[in-house]
Design a protein around this motif. Sequence first.
Motif, PDB file in Angstrom:
ATOM      1  N   ALA A 184       7.124  10.883 -26.876  1.00 10.22           N
ATOM      2  CA  ALA A 184       7.574  11.084 -25.493  1.00 10.22           C
ATOM      3  C   ALA A 184       7.170   9.907 -24.624  1.00 10.22           C
ATOM      4  CB  ALA A 184       6.976  12.373 -24.920  1.00 10.22           C
ATOM      5  N   VAL A 185       8.021   9.603 -23.656  1.00 11.05           N
ATOM      6  CA  VAL A 185       7.711   8.654 -22.598  1.00 11.05           C
ATOM      7  C   VAL A 185       7.833   9.419 -21.283  1.00 11.05           C
ATOM      8  CG1 VAL A 185       8.539   6.628 -21.339  1.00 11.05           C
ATOM      9  CG2 VAL A 185       8.383   6.565 -23.830  1.00 11.05           C
ATOM     10  N   VAL A 186       6.842   9.269 -20.408  1.00  7.95           N
ATOM     11  CA  VAL A 186       6.799  10.032 -19.156  1.00  7.95           C
ATOM     12  C   VAL A 186       6.808   9.073 -17.960  1.00  7.95           C
ATOM     13  CG1 VAL A 186       5.571  11.824 -17.856  1.00  7.95           C
ATOM     14  CG2 VAL A 186       5.448  11.797 -20.364  1.00  7.95           C
ATOM     15  N   PRO A 187       7.999   8.668 -17.501  1.00  5.51           N
ATOM     16  CA  PRO A 187       8.071   7.812 -16.313  1.00  5.51           C
ATOM     17  C   PRO A 187       7.673   8.619 -15.075  1.00  5.51           C
ATOM     18  CG  PRO A 187      10.114   7.761 -17.584  1.00  5.51           C
ATOM     19  CD  PRO A 187       9.327   8.922 -18.059  1.00  5.51           C
ATOM     20  N   VAL A 188       6.974   7.983 -14.154  1.00  2.00           N
ATOM     21  CA  VAL A 188       6.603   8.645 -12.910  1.00  2.00           C
ATOM     22  C   VAL A 188       7.020   7.770 -11.735  1.00  2.00           C
ATOM     23  CG1 VAL A 188       4.680   9.912 -13.912  1.00  2.00           C
ATOM     24  CG2 VAL A 188       4.260   7.663 -12.953  1.00  2.00           C
ATOM     25  N   THR A 189       7.416   8.414 -10.668  1.00  2.00           N
ATOM     26  CA  THR A 189       7.732   7.711  -9.432  1.00  2.00           C
ATOM     27  C   THR A 189       6.805   8.249  -8.345  1.00  2.00           C
ATOM     28  OG1 THR A 189       9.439   9.355  -8.899  1.00  2.00           O
ATOM     29  CG2 THR A 189      10.148   7.352 -10.021  1.00  2.00           C
ATOM     30  N   GLY A 190       6.576   7.440  -7.325  1.00  2.00           N
ATOM     31  CA  GLY A 190       5.736   7.881  -6.212  1.00  2.00           C
ATOM     32  C   GLY A 190       4.318   7.382  -6.293  1.00  2.00           C
ATOM     33  N   GLY A 191       3.911   6.851  -7.442  1.00  2.00           N
ATOM     34  CA  GLY A 191       2.541   6.394  -7.592  1.00  2.00           C
ATOM     35  C   GLY A 191       2.440   4.884  -7.676  1.00  2.00           C
ATOM     36  N   GLU A 192       3.314   4.198  -6.959  1.00  2.00           N
ATOM     37  CA  GLU A 192       3.298   2.733  -7.015  1.00  2.00           C
ATOM     38  C   GLU A 192       1.943   2.177  -6.566  1.00  2.00           C
ATOM     39  OE1 GLU A 192       7.582   3.958  -6.431  1.00  2.00           O
ATOM     40  OE2 GLU A 192       5.647   4.559  -5.632  1.00  2.00           O
ATOM     41  N   TYR A 193       1.640   0.974  -7.041  1.00  2.00           N
ATOM     42  CA  TYR A 193       0.364   0.355  -6.702  1.00  2.00           C
ATOM     43  C   TYR A 193       0.182   0.193  -5.193  1.00  2.00           C
ATOM     44  CZ  TYR A 193      -0.941  -1.177 -11.443  1.00  2.00           C
ATOM     45  OH  TYR A 193      -1.330  -1.236 -12.751  1.00  2.00           O
ATOM     46  N   MET A 194      -1.056   0.396  -4.765  1.00  2.00           N
ATOM     47  CA  MET A 194      -1.483   0.089  -3.412  1.00  2.00           C
ATOM     48  C   MET A 194      -2.435  -1.110  -3.479  1.00  2.00           C
ATOM     49  SD  MET A 194      -0.198   2.200  -1.163  1.00  2.00           S
ATOM     50  CE  MET A 194       0.718   3.749  -1.135  1.00  2.00           C
ATOM     51  N   LEU A 195      -2.308  -2.018  -2.543  1.00  2.00           N
ATOM     52  CA  LEU A 195      -3.212  -3.149  -2.448  1.00  2.00           C
ATOM     53  C   LEU A 195      -4.429  -2.703  -1.645  1.00  2.00           C
ATOM     54  CD1 LEU A 195      -3.943  -6.118  -2.842  1.00  2.00           C
ATOM     55  CD2 LEU A 195      -2.503  -6.668  -0.871  1.00  2.00           C
ATOM     56  N   LEU A 196      -5.581  -2.630  -2.312  1.00  2.00           N
ATOM     57  CA  LEU A 196      -6.800  -2.113  -1.702  1.00  2.00           C
ATOM     58  C   LEU A 196      -7.831  -3.223  -1.537  1.00  2.00           C
ATOM     59  CD1 LEU A 196      -7.212   1.156  -3.842  1.00  2.00           C
ATOM     60  CD2 LEU A 196      -5.928   0.852  -1.707  1.00  2.00           C
ATOM     61  N   THR A 197      -8.595  -3.157  -0.454  1.00  2.00           N
ATOM     62  CA  THR A 197      -9.683  -4.102  -0.233  1.00  2.00           C
ATOM     63  C   THR A 197     -10.961  -3.340   0.098  1.00  2.00           C
ATOM     64  OG1 THR A 197      -9.417  -4.349   2.177  1.00  2.00           O
ATOM     65  CG2 THR A 197      -8.057  -5.757   0.764  1.00  2.00           C
ATOM     66  N   ASN A 198     -12.080  -4.002  -0.086  1.00  2.00           N
ATOM     67  CA  ASN A 198     -13.362  -3.448   0.336  1.00  2.00           C
ATOM     68  C   ASN A 198     -13.578  -3.803   1.803  1.00  2.00           C
ATOM     69  OD1 ASN A 198     -16.292  -3.380   0.896  1.00  2.00           O
ATOM     70  ND2 ASN A 198     -16.443  -2.848  -1.273  1.00  2.00           N
ATOM     71  N   LYS A 199     -13.909  -2.818   2.619  1.00  2.00           N
ATOM     72  CA  LYS A 199     -14.080  -3.078   4.049  1.00  2.00           C
ATOM     73  C   LYS A 199     -15.156  -4.121   4.311  1.00  2.00           C
ATOM     74  CE  LYS A 199     -12.347   1.300   5.869  1.00  2.00           C
ATOM     75  NZ  LYS A 199     -12.648   2.515   6.650  1.00  2.00           N
ATOM     76  N   ALA A 200     -16.168  -4.147   3.443  1.00  2.00           N
ATOM     77  CA  ALA A 200     -17.258  -5.106   3.631  1.00  2.00           C
ATOM     78  C   ALA A 200     -16.800  -6.548   3.440  1.00  2.00           C
ATOM     79  CB  ALA A 200     -18.391  -4.797   2.663  1.00  2.00           C
ATOM     80  N   SER A 201     -15.633  -6.724   2.797  1.00  2.00           N
ATOM     81  CA  SER A 201     -15.128  -8.085   2.559  1.00  2.00           C
ATOM     82  C   SER A 201     -14.564  -8.722   3.815  1.00  2.00           C
ATOM     83  CB  SER A 201     -14.028  -8.053   1.488  1.00  2.00           C
ATOM     84  OG  SER A 201     -12.856  -7.407   1.994  1.00  2.00           O
ATOM     85  N   GLY A 202     -14.256  -7.910   4.828  1.00  2.00           N
ATOM     86  CA  GLY A 202     -13.648  -8.433   6.044  1.00  2.00           C
ATOM     87  C   GLY A 202     -12.158  -8.668   5.924  1.00  2.00           C
ATOM     88  N   LEU A 203     -11.578  -8.289   4.787  1.00  5.65           N
ATOM     89  CA  LEU A 203     -10.137  -8.453   4.572  1.00  5.65           C
ATOM     90  C   LEU A 203      -9.448  -7.165   4.990  1.00  5.65           C
ATOM     91  CD1 LEU A 203     -10.319 -10.157   1.052  1.00  5.65           C
ATOM     92  CD2 LEU A 203     -10.233 -11.257   3.309  1.00  5.65           C
ATOM     93  N   ASN A 204      -9.023  -7.120   6.239  1.00  6.38           N
ATOM     94  CA  ASN A 204      -8.530  -5.873   6.816  1.00  6.38           C
ATOM     95  C   ASN A 204      -7.015  -5.777   6.928  1.00  6.38           C
ATOM     96  OD1 ASN A 204     -11.203  -4.832   7.299  1.00  6.38           O
ATOM     97  ND2 ASN A 204     -11.359  -6.302   8.995  1.00  6.38           N
ATOM     98  N   ASN A 205      -6.311  -6.854   6.598  1.00  7.37           N
ATOM     99  CA  ASN A 205      -4.854  -6.806   6.596  1.00  7.37           C
ATOM    100  C   ASN A 205      -4.326  -7.855   5.623  1.00  7.37           C
ATOM    101  OD1 ASN A 205      -4.540  -9.390   8.065  1.00  7.37           O
ATOM    102  ND2 ASN A 205      -5.378  -8.214   9.806  1.00  7.37           N
ATOM    103  N   PHE A 206      -3.021  -7.874   5.447  1.00  9.89           N
ATOM    104  CA  PHE A 206      -2.413  -8.746   4.460  1.00  9.89           C
ATOM    105  C   PHE A 206      -2.645 -10.224   4.792  1.00  9.89           C
ATOM    106  CE2 PHE A 206       1.118 -10.776   2.173  1.00  9.89           C
ATOM    107  CZ  PHE A 206       1.004 -10.160   0.941  1.00  9.89           C
ATOM    108  N   ASN A 207      -2.523 -10.577   6.052  1.00  9.97           N
ATOM    109  CA  ASN A 207      -2.726 -11.979   6.452  1.00  9.97           C
ATOM    110  C   ASN A 207      -4.161 -12.437   6.192  1.00  9.97           C
ATOM    111  OD1 ASN A 207      -0.087 -12.477   7.276  1.00  9.97           O
ATOM    112  ND2 ASN A 207      -0.465 -11.781   9.377  1.00  9.97           N
ATOM    113  N   ASP A 208      -5.120 -11.528   6.354  1.00  5.88           N
ATOM    114  CA  ASP A 208      -6.516 -11.863   6.060  1.00  5.88           C
ATOM    115  C   ASP A 208      -6.660 -12.312   4.606  1.00  5.88           C
ATOM    116  OD1 ASP A 208      -7.377 -11.265   8.594  1.00  5.88           O
ATOM    117  OD2 ASP A 208      -8.190  -9.298   8.085  1.00  5.88           O
TER     118      ASP A 208
END
Length: 323
Positions: A124-148
Amino acid sequence: MSAMKKCLVVCMVLSLFASSVFAAGTQETAVNWPTKPVSVLIPANVGGDTDTTFRTLSQSISKEIGQPVTLNNMSGGAGSVATYELLNYDADGYMGMWHHYDTILLTMKGMMDKRYDEYLDIAAVVPVTGGEYMLLTNKASGLNNFNDIITYAKANPGKLVIATEAGGYNHLFSAYFAEKAGIDVNIVDFGSAANRIAALVGNQCQILFGTYDNYKGYKNDLNCIACAAETRKEYAPDIPTIKELGYDIFSEKFYLFGFKKGTDPKIVEKMGTAIKNAVASDAGKKVFEKYQYTAEVLTGKAALDRCKQFEEKYKDSIYLLKK
């Protein structure tokens, strides 16, 4: 005996003969499996989505096939450790493997002697939709948005640490993102999903591509910057897509279950049906919803075709895993 009576007798004999042939054919299609517990290798640590989804499904599968299903977690090498372990067993349907697209990447990278469809019978192959990757950062890194992220990476070539599992799809997608964004990053192997999240929360890396569920559990520690989907997700309407931010890239997800090549096709088919029913069960739906997934199940030729589509899509990007 009249001609009509003779005809009736002949018809009765033929009917009885046909019934016996049909019964014999039915018996021939049955398979006496399983007669003992079935073991399943999970190429990931306990706690990640690969482990949790099948751990939940295994309960329904056990009821359907009439024998316990036991899980053996064996992470490492983007699934290669577990795959080589599977090949040590007989092709008798009592040792299988639940994995995902990394199984295909193993052969695309040349880490296996044979192609995935030459050593694996896919149930069996079980494709899933809705769980696409999220770009996550650590708040301590100071990277709070994409431009950062982009600004920091360009100002500090090679210093932005992205957590991945070396050689897997997460690695491929992370490298693909960096290439498209034109940034020089340090891709570090932290292992399976659970380990990568722990590394990000522990500030051992600055960013990673994970699921929204990963983020939900650590909102105090993490930022959710962008989604690698074609459109914004209903469960995260305030999170922009990477496409909106100028980079037309998307992630995908599917799981697969297979036995060692040479397993009786009836066993493969029976397990495929059991997985399909387990995914459709209340418990199955609930565990996929936990990760914001909507799941379908492909069996037979459709399952193999889905694997080949993935292979075709990424064949020109596989070099990124060798850089």
